[in-house]
Design a protein around this motif. Structure first.
Motif, short mmCIF file in Angstrom:
data_model
loop_
_atom_site.label_atom_id
_atom_site.label_comp_id
_atom_site.label_asym_id
_atom_site.label_seq_id
_atom_site.Cartn_x
_atom_site.Cartn_y
_atom_site.Cartn_z
N PHE A 39 0.82 -1.20 0.00
CA PHE A 39 0.00 0.00 0.00
C PHE A 39 0.86 1.26 0.00
N TRP A 86 1.43 3.58 -5.61
CA TRP A 86 0.27 3.21 -6.41
C TRP A 86 -0.24 4.44 -7.16
N ALA A 139 -3.96 6.20 -2.14
CA ALA A 139 -2.64 6.11 -1.51
C ALA A 139 -2.06 7.51 -1.37
N LEU A 187 -10.47 3.05 4.20
CA LEU A 187 -9.63 1.90 3.93
C LEU A 187 -10.15 0.70 4.71
N SER A 228 -9.70 -3.37 6.16
CA SER A 228 -8.75 -4.40 6.59
C SER A 228 -9.05 -5.72 5.87
N GLN A 284 -0.11 -8.87 -1.40
CA GLN A 284 -0.81 -7.74 -0.80
C GLN A 284 -2.27 -7.70 -1.29
N THR A 285 -3.18 -7.48 -0.33
CA THR A 285 -4.58 -7.20 -0.69
C THR A 285 -4.98 -5.88 -0.05
N ILE A 286 -5.40 -4.96 -0.89
CA ILE A 286 -5.73 -3.60 -0.46
C ILE A 286 -7.22 -3.37 -0.74
#
Length: 338
Positions: A115, A130, A157, A236, A238, A258-260
């Motif tokens: 992120f 990003w 971001a 954002l 979790s 990564q998972t955003i």
């Protein structure tokens, strides 16, 4: 989901029942009655078959990208680059997903880029973050929509090279590319695709082919907001939030490190078909998602599923045929008795 087809099917059924009632199964030229005039069963079977066909048409396609309420775009797993390396790099994007509810739009990204971005010796400031999420509802290609301020953008971001100061949702957006300042050595998207293929890998853009004319192949993809008017904030999410919402990139073997996730108010978005795209500041991988945002009715006004509507219609036809048959038999008996 095409509710117009359901209404059409229902109208056909009602018309057929009405004609059966008024004409006592007698077929008329140009009308929907079919089969022998004494055989109402053939008519009902024909109409039910038509309704079943319409039901199949009206259902959304069982596309692989639709799963548990999320619309997924899955990218090639080996088309990112860093230096001379191609595929599986720290810039690899595996998937992009969107979910809509009555009051929220949820967006999720599966990739290798954290992120907060990453260090890069090739970037002017030695950092690559990003890019921004860029929505296009205009039906035009990206360059045209950007020139006409017809884009919607989300800066999610804070450490990136966006042209707007704060995170949030922006309308009347123009977009720009910051790829060169972030270290990409190639001169265009077309060159990028050829480089990936020269290494034996397969370039793609998620829901779009690598050479899709939506993006200008002779330039780098516009990956951040240049100008726009902020209309709202974002939240954002979790990993736990995303899991509770049914997100599952693993279903498509999209297993980036990564998972955003983020959400924004549904009221900030228009309705209609869109293309959403995303890339790092360096454009070292790009993904696009095609979708549609609908006006979601309140729960109390939810329209029934097409299969339920057509099922009830078919049952009504069968019942109506049975009743009409009994009425005709009764009339015949009365006539014989007299």
């Amino acid at each position: 989901m095409s509710y117009q087809l359901i209404y059409l099917a229902t109208a056909i059924a009602k018309t057929c029942v009405l004609e059966l009632t008024e004409n006592n199964f007698a077929p008329q030229r140009g009308h929907c009655l079919m089969g022998h005039p004494k055989n109402g069963t053939l008519l009902v079977a024909s109409v039910i078959a038509t309704l079943c066909s319409l039901s199949a048409i009206s259902k959304p396609a069982e596309a692989a990208s639709l799963y548990k309420g999320w619309n997924y775009a899955i990218d090639s797993f080996n088309d990112s680059i860093t230096g001379n390396n191609v595929g599986g790099t720290k810039y690899e994007i595996y998937g992009l997903a969107l979910k809509q509810t009555e009051d929220k739009v949820f967006i999720a990204i599966n990739a290798n880029l954290p992120f907060g971005g990453t260090h890069s010796d090739y970037a002017d400031d030695e950092h690559v973050g990003w890019g921004d999420l860029i929505f296009n509802f205009s039906g035009k290609n990206l360059s045209t929509a950007s020139a006409n301020k017809n884009l919607l953008g989300i800066r999610f971001a804070s450490k990136n090279d966006s042209g707007v100061a704060a995170t949030g949702v922006y309308e009347d957006v123009t977009a720009k590319t910051v790829a060169k300042a972030n270290g990409i050595a190639l001169d265009s998207l077309g060159e990028y695709n050829e480089w990936v293929k020269s290494k034996g890998k397969k370039p793609s853009l998620g829901d779009l082919a690598a050479n899709d004319p939506y993006f200008n192949q002779a330039t780098h993809v516009q990956n951040v907001i240049a100008t726009g008017k902020k209309v709202g904030g974002i939240n954002l999410l979790s990993a736990g939030n995303l899991s509770s919402l049914g997100l599952d990139f693993g279903h498509f073997n999209a297993n980036g490190s990564q998972t955003i996730g983020l959400s924004a108010d549904r009221s900030l978005f228009p309705e209609g078909n869109f293309i959403l795209h995303l890339a790092p500041d360096c454009d070292n991988d790009i993904i696009a998602l095609k979708g549609k945002l609908d006006i979601v009715p309140p729960e109390s006004a939810t329209v029934p599923e097409p299969s339920a509507v057509l099922g009830l219609t078919a049952m009504g036809l069968l019942f109506g045929s049975s009743q009409l048959g009994r009425n005709k038999q009764q009339k015949a008996l009365n006539s014989s008795a007299s």
